[in-house]
Design a protein around this motif. Sequence first.
Motif, PDB file in Angstrom:
ATOM      1  N   SER A 226      -3.511   4.565  -1.303  1.00  0.00           N
ATOM      2  CA  SER A 226      -4.249   3.325  -1.546  1.00  0.00           C
ATOM      3  C   SER A 226      -4.752   2.723  -0.238  1.00  0.00           C
ATOM      4  O   SER A 226      -5.826   2.119  -0.190  1.00  0.00           O
ATOM      5  N   TYR A 227      -3.979   2.909   0.854  1.00  0.00           N
ATOM      6  CA  TYR A 227      -4.442   2.409   2.152  1.00  0.00           C
ATOM      7  C   TYR A 227      -5.717   3.135   2.559  1.00  0.00           C
ATOM      8  O   TYR A 227      -6.694   2.508   2.988  1.00  0.00           O
TER       9      TYR A 227
ATOM     10  N   HIS B 139       0.814  -1.211   0.000  1.00  0.00           N
ATOM     11  CA  HIS B 139       0.000   0.000   0.000  1.00  0.00           C
ATOM     12  C   HIS B 139       0.847   1.261   0.000  1.00  0.00           C
ATOM     13  O   HIS B 139       1.900   1.335   0.632  1.00  0.00           O
TER      14      HIS B 139
END
Length: 253
Positions: free
Chosen positions: A132-133, A128
Amino acid sequence: MHLKESLERDELLLTAWSTSASAEMAGALADCPFDAVTVDMQHGAHDEASAFASGRSILQASKPALLRIPVGRNDLASRALDMGFEAVIAPMINSVAEAEAFARAMKYPPLGERSWGPMRALALHSEHTAESYFRSANRETLAIAMIETRQAHAALDDILALAGIDGVFVGPSDLSISWSGGEGVDPNREDMQEVLADIAKRTRKAGKFAAIFAVDPAAAPRFAKMGYHIAALNTDPGTIHAGAAVMLDKARR
């Protein structure tokens, strides 16, 4: 593979149960062919330091790490996610209000109120980026409410209807205490087996997943047929005792 992805395969996952305040022990369990390891802060000896170190050891063995927080400790729920745990189990969730409070701690807005700071999680989940996390966390980090009382069972459908709750975890021993009106502890009560099956059925109907503690590991196939997605098998001392019994039996024969 993330816990969420494993659950979507719809096969029964078997989790070890870490109660000893030892990251080495938790890592050893993760090296065994369990599908995941759950760290227990409710009834186990873990404090925050040992729990978070254990989570790191589990993740470094490429297994999903789950954490059961103490009753009402929602502050630890978001911290656990920041430390890399993929799921948090909250015990004694007996009402919609309690489930809502737990979900708020687990989810970023707009679902909840989790604040930003997953630096340890980003280090452990190197697939990640921060962006994106953030975009995937509400989907991939799981809020699991324990169903352990008649009151919780009565509120089950409303708890499952909450967007921030991803699944439920049945504690059959505590449920048996409540179900019997405090007469005793018997997770195998005959009059409770239909209830256990009904919880799994209603959870699946809601599009969520159900987990349960298999006090007797031999019951895991029966729970799978009921529709459960996760079964917890024994505690770490119990696992050691069972393994020792097998080795000693072989040696003494």
